[in-house]
Design an enzyme around this catalytic site. Structure first.
Site, mmCIF file in Angstrom:
data_model
loop_
_atom_site.group_PDB
_atom_site.id
_atom_site.type_symbol
_atom_site.label_atom_id
_atom_site.label_comp_id
_atom_site.label_asym_id
_atom_site.label_seq_id
_atom_site.Cartn_x
_atom_site.Cartn_y
_atom_site.Cartn_z
ATOM 1 N N GLY A 24 48.485 43.750 40.647
ATOM 2 C CA GLY A 24 47.458 44.471 39.889
ATOM 3 C C GLY A 24 48.071 45.076 38.637
ATOM 4 N N ALA A 27 45.788 49.687 34.361
ATOM 5 C CA ALA A 27 46.495 50.828 33.788
ATOM 6 C C ALA A 27 47.505 51.446 34.770
ATOM 7 C CB ALA A 27 45.487 51.876 33.325
ATOM 8 N N ASN A 113 41.413 53.579 44.068
ATOM 9 C CA ASN A 113 40.310 54.512 44.301
ATOM 10 C C ASN A 113 39.541 54.081 45.548
ATOM 11 O OD1 ASN A 113 40.363 56.483 42.308
ATOM 12 N ND2 ASN A 113 38.966 55.405 40.927
ATOM 13 N N LYS A 193 40.123 62.932 47.584
ATOM 14 C CA LYS A 193 39.943 62.120 46.364
ATOM 15 C C LYS A 193 38.612 61.362 46.446
ATOM 16 C CE LYS A 193 41.139 60.024 42.497
ATOM 17 N NZ LYS A 193 42.084 59.059 42.124
HETATM 18 O O1 PAF Z 1 37.964 57.122 38.879
HETATM 19 C C1 PAF Z 1 38.321 57.968 38.039
HETATM 20 O O2 PAF Z 1 38.049 57.878 36.845
HETATM 21 C C2 PAF Z 1 39.200 59.126 38.505
HETATM 22 O O3 PAF Z 1 39.545 58.912 39.844
HETATM 23 C C3 PAF Z 1 38.568 60.505 38.317
HETATM 24 C C4 PAF Z 1 39.235 61.486 39.218
HETATM 25 C C5 PAF Z 1 37.088 60.509 38.578
HETATM 26 C C6 PAF Z 1 38.872 61.028 36.945
HETATM 27 O O4 PAF Z 1 38.236 60.335 35.930
#
Ligand code: PAF
Length: 310
Positions: A24, A27, A113, A193
């Protein structure tokens, strides 16, 4: 996968140089690649693109220095690897990692994420799997990667990773890109998160606004209802969940404030008509809510609104 005879034993600034495969090259993958190379490690960035990126890549550090690094991009999984770091989007983890999984005997760190991607992998009891979350900010623009925000990375054992192995990697990674900490219950920082992403990402995506705009009064009733739902379900998913509704909302709003000038990843995905990670963010909790017999009205509504706009 580790072949000691083939290992690169040159010395990095902080010990023996290791060979890290990064799957990957968005960024965050590039941020780790530049940081690990700068710390003296060997890095191979696995790519599925027909045309591999130029190996000469610019790195603008957080204190504004511009560095040119020669990065190795490859279509092939190399031999003699010490660590696999997966930094794809959550929905790419399965397809990017699965073809290599049966050959990998070194620790695998999943850094993306959302949650749930690991559940789709055919990992067996031999695999050493570490889950991670980061708050570093980075922006990729052609062959330039800018480290836009210093942050913190938390890693934790998901399965089969010895404490000593985890500690060694924590130290190496921390020296390359501070700070890196170990959490003994990695589910907890991942859920925090996730809660932050469940609020900031879909709202900023739907309204095409910067994270900071969520601090406006007009958003507060919806954010309050969302936070209440998130608290309800997450406290059922983690027995030791340390937050209540008020502290959870504070954490969410603190991130919106700290990243006020950024467009969230999901706001950008929607803007550029790319697939979003919604299935692994709000979608992950919605699937858990079905199992628990909870109705996440606000979360479902956000997902429906996003789907209607796409
Ligand atoms: O996905 C994102 O952009 C980031 O995890 C967050 C914390 C929302 C900050 O922009």
């Amino acid at each position: 996968m580790t072949n000691p005879s083939k290992q690169n034993h040159s010395v990095s600034r902080h010990g023996i140089s290791k060979h890290i495969v990064i799957i990957g090259h968005g960024a965050i993958g590039l941020l780790w690649a530049h940081s690990l190379v700068t710390a003296g490690h060997q890095v191979t960035l696995l790519s599925h693109r027909d045309t591999l990126p130029d190996s000469r890549q610019q790195f603008i550090t957080n204190d504004g220095k511009t560095v040119t690094n020669n990065l190795t991009f490859s279509h092939d999984f190399p031999e003699a690897v010490d660590l696999v770091l997966v930094t794809t989007k959550a929905y790419q983890v399965h397809s990017a990692l699965s073809p290599h999984l049966k050959h990998i005997s070194v620790p695998i760190i999943l850094l993306h994420n959302g949650m749930g991607a690991v559940d789709s992998l055919a990992i067996d009891h031999k695999h050493q799997v570490v889950l991670a979350t980061t708050t570093h900010g980075a922006l990729k623009n052609n062959d330039t990667l800018t480290h836009t925000g210093l942050g913190n990375t938390i890693i934790g054992n998901y399965q089969n990773t010895d404490e000593s192995v985890l500690q060694q990697w924590q130290q190496r990674l921390h020296h390359a890109l501070a700070s890196v900490e170990i959490h003994s219950n990695i589910k907890q920082p991942l859920l925090l998160k996730l809660a932050i992403n469940c609020v900031i990402n879909p709202l900023t995506a739907i309204h095409q606004c910067k994270n900071g705009e969520l601090l406006n009064e007009s958003f507060q009733p919806q954010i309050d209802k969302l936070t209440a739902e998130l608290q309800q379900i997450i406290s059922k998913l983690d027995d030791d969940w340390p937050h209540d509704e008020i502290s959870l909302k504070k954490m969410i709003m603190a991130v919106a404030k700290a990243t006020a000038n950024n467009y969230s990843s999901m706001a950008q995905d929607v803007k550029y008509q790319r697939r979003t990670e919604i299935d692994f963010i709000n979608g992950y909790l919605i699937s858990k809510s079905h199992q628990l017999g909870i109705n996440l009205i606000e979360n479902n509504e956000l997902v429906a609104t996003l789907a209607a706009g796409s």
